[in-house]
Motif scaffolding. Structure first.
Motif, PDB file in Angstrom:
ATOM      1  N   LYS A   8      19.743   1.241  10.545  1.00 29.04           N
ATOM      2  CA  LYS A   8      18.843   0.686   9.531  1.00 29.04           C
ATOM      3  C   LYS A   8      18.568  -0.790   9.788  1.00 29.04           C
ATOM      4  N   SER A   9      19.585  -1.527  10.192  1.00 34.36           N
ATOM      5  CA  SER A   9      19.405  -2.957  10.454  1.00 34.36           C
ATOM      6  C   SER A   9      18.460  -3.175  11.635  1.00 34.36           C
ATOM      7  N   LYS A  10      18.582  -2.330  12.658  1.00 32.79           N
ATOM      8  CA  LYS A  10      17.695  -2.446  13.807  1.00 32.79           C
ATOM      9  C   LYS A  10      16.255  -2.128  13.430  1.00 32.79           C
ATOM     10  N   MET A  13      14.858  -5.025  11.421  1.00 35.03           N
ATOM     11  CA  MET A  13      14.527  -6.154  12.283  1.00 35.03           C
ATOM     12  C   MET A  13      13.235  -5.889  13.044  1.00 35.03           C
ATOM     13  N   LEU A  14      13.093  -4.677  13.574  1.00 35.32           N
ATOM     14  CA  LEU A  14      11.875  -4.308  14.292  1.00 35.32           C
ATOM     15  C   LEU A  14      10.668  -4.368  13.363  1.00 35.32           C
ATOM     16  N   PHE A  15      10.843  -3.882  12.135  1.00 36.34           N
ATOM     17  CA  PHE A  15       9.777  -3.930  11.144  1.00 36.34           C
ATOM     18  C   PHE A  15       9.358  -5.375  10.868  1.00 36.34           C
ATOM     19  N   MET A  20       5.378  -9.719  11.189  1.00 41.85           N
ATOM     20  CA  MET A  20       5.046 -11.126  11.437  1.00 41.85           C
ATOM     21  C   MET A  20       4.032 -11.283  12.561  1.00 41.85           C
ATOM     22  N   LEU A  21       4.257 -10.594  13.662  1.00 43.75           N
ATOM     23  CA  LEU A  21       3.324 -10.689  14.780  1.00 43.75           C
ATOM     24  C   LEU A  21       1.968 -10.094  14.417  1.00 43.75           C
ATOM     25  N   SER A  77      15.810  -8.818   5.899  1.00 46.08           N
ATOM     26  CA  SER A  77      16.232  -8.295   7.192  1.00 46.08           C
ATOM     27  C   SER A  77      17.497  -8.994   7.680  1.00 46.08           C
ATOM     28  N   THR A  78      17.557 -10.306   7.466  1.00 49.09           N
ATOM     29  CA  THR A  78      18.732 -11.072   7.879  1.00 49.09           C
ATOM     30  C   THR A  78      19.980 -10.616   7.140  1.00 49.09           C
ATOM     31  N   ILE A  79      19.853 -10.402   5.845  1.00 47.48           N
ATOM     32  CA  ILE A  79      21.003  -9.954   5.036  1.00 47.48           C
ATOM     33  C   ILE A  79      21.492  -8.584   5.494  1.00 47.48           C
TER      34      ILE A  79
END
Length: 212
Positions: A8-10, A13-15, A20-21, A77-79
């Motif tokens: 889920k964290s990966k 992060m990908l999301f 952003m991009l 995402s960081t959390i």
């Protein structure tokens, strides 16, 4: 359970990176597409002051909302990422640096899109003050601005729907303000406004504005 959290964290992060991009790319494309559209400035009299409005304001607000959304996504995402990595005793610094680096790039891209679409602002605040005058048929609002050696202002006519029409502008020397002390002579179709110019102690000037 730990593997699920890690996956889920990966994904989070990908999301975040894709969001952003994606927003950065789209905002730059939109900015270059609309940069030549005329600004079409309008004015409205609200809360005893004249506000300038145009599509530039809407564009800047949208970019602000996008920037805030991106920040929220990055924080969440960081959390999630930290929780997952702590449980697995893995290093987290490198990937988080990448995430925040991309956020920084995205923020710069949003700022650039603002500049491309709306241009660099040359309108400083100059501590504006507003003074309203009326002869029961027409209402004029004089906006005073001053900063250091610059002084001057704008003359607006207020319509029945509280929209404002810019009639004229004036300047004063040495950042002088009249502080609402104007001599106004009202006529049927125009008004004569006398103000201090501060060129000399008693120097005054009269400006004629035609009603719309």
């Amino acid at each position: 359970m730990e593997n699920d959290m890690k996956n889920k964290s990966k994904k989070m992060m990908l999301f975040s990176l894709v969001v952003m991009l994606g927003f950065s790319f789209v905002s730059l494309i939109v900015a270059f597409s609309i940069k030549n559209i005329p600004e079409n400035i309008s004015y409205v009299y609200v809360n005893k002051k004249v506000e300038e409005r145009s599509w530039h304001d809407s564009y800047e607000r949208v970019n602000d909302i996008i920037g805030l959304f991106e920040l929220c996504v990055v924080v969440i995402s960081t959390i999630v990422f930290i929780i997952a990595k702590v449980k697995n005793n893995e290093k987290i610094i490198r990937k988080q640096m990448l995430l925040w680096f991309v956020f920084g790039i995205s923020t710069i891209a949003l700022l650039c899109s603002n500049i491309v679409a709306t241009g660099l602002s040359d309108e400083m605040d100059y501590r504006p003050k507003y003074y309203a005058f009326s002869d029961n048929q027409h209402t004029l609002v004089l906006e005073e601005r001053s900063f250091l050696l610059y002084g001057g202002g704008y003359i607006f006519q207020i319509q029945d729907d509280n929209s404002a029409v810019l009639l004229d502008c004036f300047t004063t020397d040495d950042g002088g303000r009249n502080n609402g002390m104007y001599d106004i002579v009202w006529h049927q179709n125009y008004a004569e406004i006398t103000y201090r110019t501060f060129t000399t102690e008693n120097d005054k000037k009269t400006i004629v504005v035609n009603f719309k």
